[in-house]
Scaffold this motif. Sequence first.
Motif, PDB file in Angstrom:
ATOM      1  N   VAL A 183       0.726  -1.191  -0.154  1.00  0.00           N
ATOM      2  CA  VAL A 183       0.130   0.097   0.034  1.00  0.00           C
ATOM      3  C   VAL A 183       0.839   1.230   0.055  1.00  0.00           C
ATOM      4  CG1 VAL A 183      -1.623   1.433   1.271  1.00  0.00           C
ATOM      5  CG2 VAL A 183      -1.935  -1.290   0.977  1.00  0.00           C
ATOM      6  N   ILE A 184       1.995   1.223   1.051  1.00  0.00           N
ATOM      7  CA  ILE A 184       2.745   2.269   0.872  1.00  0.00           C
ATOM      8  C   ILE A 184       3.256   2.821  -0.559  1.00  0.00           C
ATOM      9  CG2 ILE A 184       4.867   3.192   1.990  1.00  0.00           C
ATOM     10  CD1 ILE A 184       4.170   1.762   4.356  1.00  0.00           C
ATOM     11  N   TYR A 185       3.793   1.481  -1.302  1.00  0.00           N
ATOM     12  CA  TYR A 185       4.309   1.744  -2.534  1.00  0.00           C
ATOM     13  C   TYR A 185       3.303   2.165  -3.406  1.00  0.00           C
ATOM     14  CZ  TYR A 185       5.327   0.645  -7.456  1.00  0.00           C
ATOM     15  OH  TYR A 185       5.732   0.820  -8.938  1.00  0.00           O
ATOM     16  N   ASP A 186       2.285   1.766  -3.317  1.00  0.00           N
ATOM     17  CA  ASP A 186       0.863   2.514  -4.230  1.00  0.00           C
ATOM     18  C   ASP A 186       0.921   3.895  -4.217  1.00  0.00           C
ATOM     19  OD1 ASP A 186      -0.955   1.813  -6.275  1.00  0.00           O
ATOM     20  OD2 ASP A 186      -2.356   2.624  -4.580  1.00  0.00           O
ATOM     21  N   ILE A 187       0.848   4.320  -2.835  1.00  0.00           N
ATOM     22  CA  ILE A 187       0.661   5.607  -2.557  1.00  0.00           C
ATOM     23  C   ILE A 187       1.856   6.714  -2.869  1.00  0.00           C
ATOM     24  CG2 ILE A 187       0.538   7.493  -0.730  1.00  0.00           C
ATOM     25  CD1 ILE A 187      -0.941   5.430   0.776  1.00  0.00           C
ATOM     26  N   PHE A 188       3.230   6.175  -2.494  1.00  0.00           N
ATOM     27  CA  PHE A 188       4.080   6.989  -3.068  1.00  0.00           C
ATOM     28  C   PHE A 188       4.310   7.027  -4.575  1.00  0.00           C
ATOM     29  CE2 PHE A 188       5.404   6.760   1.460  1.00  0.00           C
ATOM     30  CZ  PHE A 188       5.665   8.281   1.683  1.00  0.00           C
ATOM     31  N   SER A 212       2.292   6.739  -6.907  1.00  0.00           N
ATOM     32  CA  SER A 212       1.022   7.576  -7.672  1.00  0.00           C
ATOM     33  C   SER A 212       1.576   9.131  -7.510  1.00  0.00           C
ATOM     34  CB  SER A 212      -0.319   7.155  -6.774  1.00  0.00           C
ATOM     35  OG  SER A 212      -0.352   7.588  -5.707  1.00  0.00           O
ATOM     36  N   ILE A 213       2.360   9.260  -6.818  1.00  0.00           N
ATOM     37  CA  ILE A 213       2.758  10.851  -6.428  1.00  0.00           C
ATOM     38  C   ILE A 213       3.605  11.433  -7.625  1.00  0.00           C
ATOM     39  CG2 ILE A 213       3.798  12.613  -5.137  1.00  0.00           C
ATOM     40  CD1 ILE A 213       3.390  10.965  -2.657  1.00  0.00           C
ATOM     41  N   ILE A 269      14.584   8.973   1.667  1.00  0.00           N
ATOM     42  CA  ILE A 269      14.802   9.664   0.144  1.00  0.00           C
ATOM     43  C   ILE A 269      13.617   9.686  -0.424  1.00  0.00           C
ATOM     44  CG2 ILE A 269      16.034   9.555  -2.058  1.00  0.00           C
ATOM     45  CD1 ILE A 269      18.133   8.094  -0.665  1.00  0.00           C
ATOM     46  N   GLU A 270      12.660   8.574  -0.241  1.00  0.00           N
ATOM     47  CA  GLU A 270      11.354   8.527  -0.838  1.00  0.00           C
ATOM     48  C   GLU A 270      10.622   9.627  -0.332  1.00  0.00           C
ATOM     49  OE1 GLU A 270       8.667   4.707  -1.512  1.00  0.00           O
ATOM     50  OE2 GLU A 270       8.666   5.206   0.538  1.00  0.00           O
ATOM     51  N   VAL A 271      10.409   9.745   1.209  1.00  0.00           N
ATOM     52  CA  VAL A 271       9.523  10.668   1.701  1.00  0.00           C
ATOM     53  C   VAL A 271       9.928  12.205   1.274  1.00  0.00           C
ATOM     54  CG1 VAL A 271       9.062  11.707   3.799  1.00  0.00           C
ATOM     55  CG2 VAL A 271       9.033   9.276   3.534  1.00  0.00           C
ATOM     56  N   TYR A 272      11.260  12.328   1.029  1.00  0.00           N
ATOM     57  CA  TYR A 272      11.718  13.571   0.957  1.00  0.00           C
ATOM     58  C   TYR A 272      11.193  14.019  -0.811  1.00  0.00           C
ATOM     59  CZ  TYR A 272      14.745  17.538  -0.011  1.00  0.00           C
ATOM     60  OH  TYR A 272      15.324  18.904  -0.244  1.00  0.00           O
ATOM     61  N   LEU A 273      11.600  13.181  -1.766  1.00  0.00           N
ATOM     62  CA  LEU A 273      11.472  13.262  -2.997  1.00  0.00           C
ATOM     63  C   LEU A 273       9.854  13.395  -3.327  1.00  0.00           C
ATOM     64  CD1 LEU A 273      14.137  11.021  -4.579  1.00  0.00           C
ATOM     65  CD2 LEU A 273      14.201  13.455  -4.471  1.00  0.00           C
ATOM     66  N   SER A 274       9.007  12.711  -2.427  1.00  0.00           N
ATOM     67  CA  SER A 274       7.775  12.851  -2.722  1.00  0.00           C
ATOM     68  C   SER A 274       6.902  14.259  -2.717  1.00  0.00           C
ATOM     69  CB  SER A 274       6.946  11.871  -1.916  1.00  0.00           C
ATOM     70  OG  SER A 274       6.971  12.061  -0.474  1.00  0.00           O
ATOM     71  N   LYS A 275       7.753  15.057  -1.634  1.00  0.00           N
ATOM     72  CA  LYS A 275       7.202  16.374  -1.679  1.00  0.00           C
ATOM     73  C   LYS A 275       7.463  17.194  -2.719  1.00  0.00           C
ATOM     74  CE  LYS A 275       6.096  15.400   2.488  1.00  0.00           C
ATOM     75  NZ  LYS A 275       6.582  13.952   2.661  1.00  0.00           N
TER      76      LYS A 275
END
Length: 263
Positions: A99-104, A106-107, A167-173
């Motif tokens: 689920v976390i993969y799907d959310i990130f 899709s950004i 890294i994922e959380v940072y780039l997702s913004k």
Amino acid sequence: MHTTMMTDDRRQLPGNEKGVLRWPLSRVIFTIAGLPFFSFVTVIFISFVKNYDQSVSTHCNVANYLPTISAAISLSPQKYVWRIGIALHTLPRILAAMVIYDIFASIPTTTKWYKGLCRATEISHIVEVLCLLGLTMVSSREYKPVHENFFITFMVMSLINMLLTNIEVYLSKGKPWCDFNTEERYYQRLFLGVFLFNISAFFISLYFYFRHNIYCEPGIYTCYAFFEYLVVLSNIGFHVLEVAQFKNRLFMAGLSVSLGKTD
């Protein structure tokens, strides 16, 4: 298994369809963190009160005051408590990773390799979970080489997953740090802080482990066990953060897996 992001309208959620399980996010967090944490506390407690001398014994017979997790879960009934707890939390952990993969993923971002990063994060998470299950089912006293290989792979995947998640959380913004709002900075700092704490505790534990095996000094294995506890607890905390960042959501599992917002 398909994963989707749901809308605010609960009437549109597939959780209202027959055969689809709906979990409030609090239950997901309890399953992911509660079962391993409860199992960890229980096996250490039982080792203290039931077979303390056996759980703290070392190969060179020096003084040791804390049972390591590997020693604790190789004894009965601790190994059954640990195995049940880890086994029950494995599937929710894997579903949460998907689920976390799907959310990130899709950004939309301008970073070309972002989706590849999301996939690598998901894979490292799932491999970490499976290795944890493996080292749980094969104790160090039953077949030490297999247990050690599972443990090494678990730790490597755990550290890789934490790094990639940061890294994922940072780039997702999709914006620089100076443009982050208060909540975004809060979670980014938490992710980074827990990761740095975990990797520091891990390398300190390695120092005490090798020092014990080389010099066999009294109390050194106790230091190793203590920092091993910190590694486990910070690992649990990090994965709680992964789910807790998605507030007011429902976790659905059935023919599809998704997160939907609650009222």
